[in-house]
Write a protein that holds these residues in place. Sequence first.
Motif, mmCIF file in Angstrom:
data_model
loop_
_atom_site.group_PDB
_atom_site.id
_atom_site.type_symbol
_atom_site.label_atom_id
_atom_site.label_comp_id
_atom_site.label_asym_id
_atom_site.label_seq_id
_atom_site.Cartn_x
_atom_site.Cartn_y
_atom_site.Cartn_z
ATOM 1 N N ASP A 191 19.983 -3.208 30.799
ATOM 2 C CA ASP A 191 20.488 -4.581 30.897
ATOM 3 C C ASP A 191 19.992 -5.436 29.732
ATOM 4 O O ASP A 191 20.731 -6.282 29.214
ATOM 5 C CB ASP A 191 20.054 -5.205 32.226
ATOM 6 C CG ASP A 191 20.734 -4.537 33.415
ATOM 7 O OD1 ASP A 191 21.803 -3.917 33.218
ATOM 8 O OD2 ASP A 191 20.187 -4.608 34.540
ATOM 9 N N PHE A 192 18.746 -5.214 29.316
ATOM 10 C CA PHE A 192 18.230 -5.979 28.186
ATOM 11 C C PHE A 192 18.995 -5.631 26.902
ATOM 12 O O PHE A 192 19.330 -6.521 26.112
ATOM 13 C CB PHE A 192 16.738 -5.691 28.003
ATOM 14 C CG PHE A 192 16.126 -6.414 26.837
ATOM 15 C CD1 PHE A 192 15.700 -7.723 26.956
ATOM 16 C CD2 PHE A 192 15.990 -5.789 25.605
ATOM 17 C CE1 PHE A 192 15.148 -8.394 25.882
ATOM 18 C CE2 PHE A 192 15.445 -6.453 24.529
ATOM 19 C CZ PHE A 192 15.018 -7.762 24.670
ATOM 20 N N CYS A 193 19.283 -4.351 26.695
ATOM 21 C CA CYS A 193 20.034 -3.949 25.499
ATOM 22 C C CYS A 193 21.434 -4.552 25.508
ATOM 23 O O CYS A 193 21.957 -4.928 24.446
ATOM 24 C CB CYS A 193 20.106 -2.419 25.420
ATOM 25 S SG CYS A 193 18.529 -1.616 25.060
ATOM 26 N N ARG B 178 23.042 5.090 24.353
ATOM 27 C CA ARG B 178 22.165 6.234 24.619
ATOM 28 C C ARG B 178 21.586 6.174 26.028
ATOM 29 O O ARG B 178 21.475 7.199 26.711
ATOM 30 C CB ARG B 178 21.041 6.279 23.587
ATOM 31 C CG ARG B 178 21.510 6.568 22.162
ATOM 32 C CD ARG B 178 20.322 6.517 21.201
ATOM 33 N NE ARG B 178 20.732 6.671 19.816
ATOM 34 C CZ ARG B 178 20.837 7.827 19.175
ATOM 35 N NH1 ARG B 178 20.552 8.962 19.826
ATOM 36 N NH2 ARG B 178 21.196 7.893 17.912
ATOM 37 N N LEU B 179 21.199 4.969 26.464
ATOM 38 C CA LEU B 179 20.627 4.829 27.806
ATOM 39 C C LEU B 179 21.654 5.106 28.890
ATOM 40 O O LEU B 179 21.310 5.616 29.970
ATOM 41 C CB LEU B 179 20.050 3.425 27.973
ATOM 42 C CG LEU B 179 18.697 3.166 27.297
ATOM 43 C CD1 LEU B 179 18.354 1.687 27.364
ATOM 44 C CD2 LEU B 179 17.605 3.999 27.953
ATOM 45 N N GLY C 270 20.987 -2.996 19.703
ATOM 46 C CA GLY C 270 21.217 -3.036 21.146
ATOM 47 C C GLY C 270 22.374 -2.166 21.580
ATOM 48 O O GLY C 270 22.295 -1.483 22.608
ATOM 49 N N LEU C 271 23.471 -2.157 20.819
ATOM 50 C CA LEU C 271 24.621 -1.323 21.166
ATOM 51 C C LEU C 271 24.275 0.162 21.074
ATOM 52 O O LEU C 271 24.655 0.950 21.944
ATOM 53 C CB LEU C 271 25.788 -1.650 20.241
ATOM 54 C CG LEU C 271 27.074 -0.828 20.445
ATOM 55 C CD1 LEU C 271 27.632 -1.045 21.844
ATOM 56 C CD2 LEU C 271 28.107 -1.185 19.385
ATOM 57 N N LEU D 164 23.594 -11.453 20.366
ATOM 58 C CA LEU D 164 22.827 -11.927 19.223
ATOM 59 C C LEU D 164 23.450 -11.414 17.922
ATOM 60 O O LEU D 164 24.211 -10.444 17.931
ATOM 61 C CB LEU D 164 21.371 -11.459 19.324
ATOM 62 C CG LEU D 164 20.575 -11.954 20.537
ATOM 63 C CD1 LEU D 164 19.160 -11.413 20.497
ATOM 64 C CD2 LEU D 164 20.562 -13.472 20.606
ATOM 65 N N PRO D 165 23.145 -12.039 16.803
ATOM 66 C CA PRO D 165 23.702 -11.564 15.520
ATOM 67 C C PRO D 165 23.062 -10.247 15.098
ATOM 68 O O PRO D 165 22.116 -9.749 15.720
ATOM 69 C CB PRO D 165 23.359 -12.704 14.551
ATOM 70 C CG PRO D 165 22.162 -13.352 15.141
ATOM 71 C CD PRO D 165 22.325 -13.253 16.626
ATOM 72 N N LYS D 166 23.579 -9.707 13.983
ATOM 73 C CA LYS D 166 22.983 -8.499 13.429
ATOM 74 C C LYS D 166 21.580 -8.818 12.918
ATOM 75 O O LYS D 166 21.311 -9.929 12.476
ATOM 76 C CB LYS D 166 23.839 -7.968 12.273
ATOM 77 C CG LYS D 166 25.167 -7.387 12.708
ATOM 78 C CD LYS D 166 25.908 -6.835 11.500
ATOM 79 C CE LYS D 166 27.237 -6.205 11.899
ATOM 80 N NZ LYS D 166 27.955 -5.641 10.741
#
Length: 767
Positions: free
Chosen positions: A107-109, A129-130, A123-124, A115-117
């Motif tokens: 959820d945090f990712c 992966r998660l 995060g993506l 947010l910007p790069k």
Amino acid sequence: CCSLSPAMESSEMESDILRRVRALLRELDGHHPSCQSDRGMLRWTLHKKIDQNPNSSCVLVGILVKELERAERGDLRHYIIPLLHTLMYTLIQAPRIPDELCARVYDFCKRLLTLPKPFCTVGLDYASRLKVERTAPGTWYQRMVISEQSLRSAPYPYQERIFIFADPELLPEAICTALATDTEAARLSQSPRGCMSCVVTHALQAALGDTCDIHGLGAQLRALPQGDVEHWFQQVVEAVECAGSEGGSERGQHTARLERIYHGLLGSVPAGNAPREGLQGTPLPNPDISFHLWTEDEQLWKELVLFLRPLSQSCEPDCLGQDLDPIEVQDILPDCACCERSRFSVLSTDSGIERDLPAQEEPCAPCAPCAPCAPCATNTERSRLHRKGGIKKKPSPLDSVAFLQAGSGGAGAKSPGKLPRRSGMPPEPAAPLQRLHTARVVLLGDDRILGRLAQAYHSLRKRETRRVFLTARLNLQFYHIPVVPGQPHPAAAADHAGPEELCEVAGYLGRADPWYESNINTLCHVIPKLATMPSSPSRALVTDLFLTDVIAYYARMGTQPVCFQVHAVKVVFRDPAQEPAEDVFLTELLTQVQDSPCHRELSTTKRKTTLDGPGIDLTVTYRKVVLSDREKELALALRSTGLLMKAIPADEAAGRGCLSVTLTEIVRTNHLAGRSFSAVANRFKTRNIKVRSPEQRPFTVRLDKDSRRTYRDVIGLEVSPCLEPSYCLQKTRTTKCSPHETEDVGLVKYLPKSLLLPINTFAGVIQ
């Protein structure tokens, strides 16, 4: 002596881990530890502590999640990516993480996507992966080991290798020898059997938890023959990859499938009746690392080709000769007899049309009076259709855009040679090429070796434009670890530059990415100290673990590139018979007045110096870059002792496409006592510049702070951003078809125009 209760031990362990994490965050804020030897080792010691006690991995993940959420609430963005990398590296090696904890991280990712790069990019990547990891625990670990060890696996056929390049003329022999010894020892410590056993053990424990008998499983795998270990390895890989690729599959189905594999492997011991010994850690094997002394200009390209086509496959049907010239093959494989024969037997005199082939001079003797035997007829037909290898006329690159498809990730390279199909048969669909190989090239040294890398990369891109081979098959990534020896090497002493001046690229990367500064820039002086330590058990313990682990961590987690503009320079010499030289540079270009060896010219120079001052007259034409990003054409005529062009900006906020030029002008002042001369530094930013000596007075040009790359007897130079070779070729093709078209049209406008050198860091550039 009283022993502590489990609750007190858990509390002390949690306090110790929290203290280590907070110390790591303080280092990110610039508060370095009191002991300078601990700089750069806080992350390493934290993960090593988790390796020694695998049960504490859940505690560390929980603490890191809380710190991430605290950084999100407090808008402490420079904490996010370092904490996230630390958390993910713990997840890879952890024997088992509760799904509730993985859900919080997932959820945090997902929240990072707003947010910007580079936060949304990282995060993506981790969120995807998660998502797979929650369905099939252990997938990330399994894929990493399979690719890094090049284990044969049909469900996941990817391969990776880390190439470490060092320039022996820039680093002392002791450092090169120590690094070669350490990497070779790390490579020999791994075996395919041991790596396959690690994959099986980690996958079963991640799915079954503490009900998995790790000791019994390890003993059974050690007792099995090599073939049986590979069989169970393939079973586990297929089960994990099947669960990871099926988005709708449930975790329970995956656990049940691995439990059946566990029963089949152990036999009579059910999973539920295994002795509960708690979670046991499975070590993450060191990646495949090869160390190379960079002694040849084309060495990088040759090593990458051999990575795709090892020596064991050089004479097989799918060999190098189908994609490269015979002379290129012979350069890579000089001892290959098949390639040697192909080099001298490549001339074909026939037209290439089947009906024009000469008839057989000696027909085979028939086995019966009426008809020849079937095998002889088959051999005759095969000999007519299968021609010997010959020089195939190279089609003009302007007639093909295969390199464009390859550069964009599509199928671009020509397929292996086949027999001509008969008329009336439908053509076979060409299978698209996949990038199954990843080469992670780590450059050890300072800015001078990065200058060599820019040269090699430009040469590689030009070669790929002529004949696509690596681009369509290989994912190429570059990494940089600064190394400054304590004792200056003779080549370094000749360049008259200090450690900070020789590591401008690393300094920029450290300012742009604090995690790179904390983990990689600190190795600048650590590697020489460790390499020159006397041989002892303590030295082997430190170097074999620390250096190998840090290089592996950087290559595994450093996925965000920082792109640097490569600049092209054209040098005009004093001798009209000498052709102008073309070269590229990455960091800087320095010009200085050249001492004239001729006595006649020397006396003339002295008289002119007395009248006009030191230096030479120059005309400088450039396009000045202003704040509005508009370019203004300017021209100067002045007397100067030299100029310095810097391509690496002083801070991460400045653009990386401009040159910062410092021109030392000699100003003459007349007064009653005579005349005096003073040096004034003129500074401006530009992308294109031309320098000329109207008096034909020579000067020297040095590229990338490397005294070996010095041009003498120069009277003029032109500097501009280096263009991507594929763009130049397609632009020429477009111009040929539409001579009056000035703007980029067609495929040209979709191609990258400038040649950029990407160097990976952990976060890229954090604004």
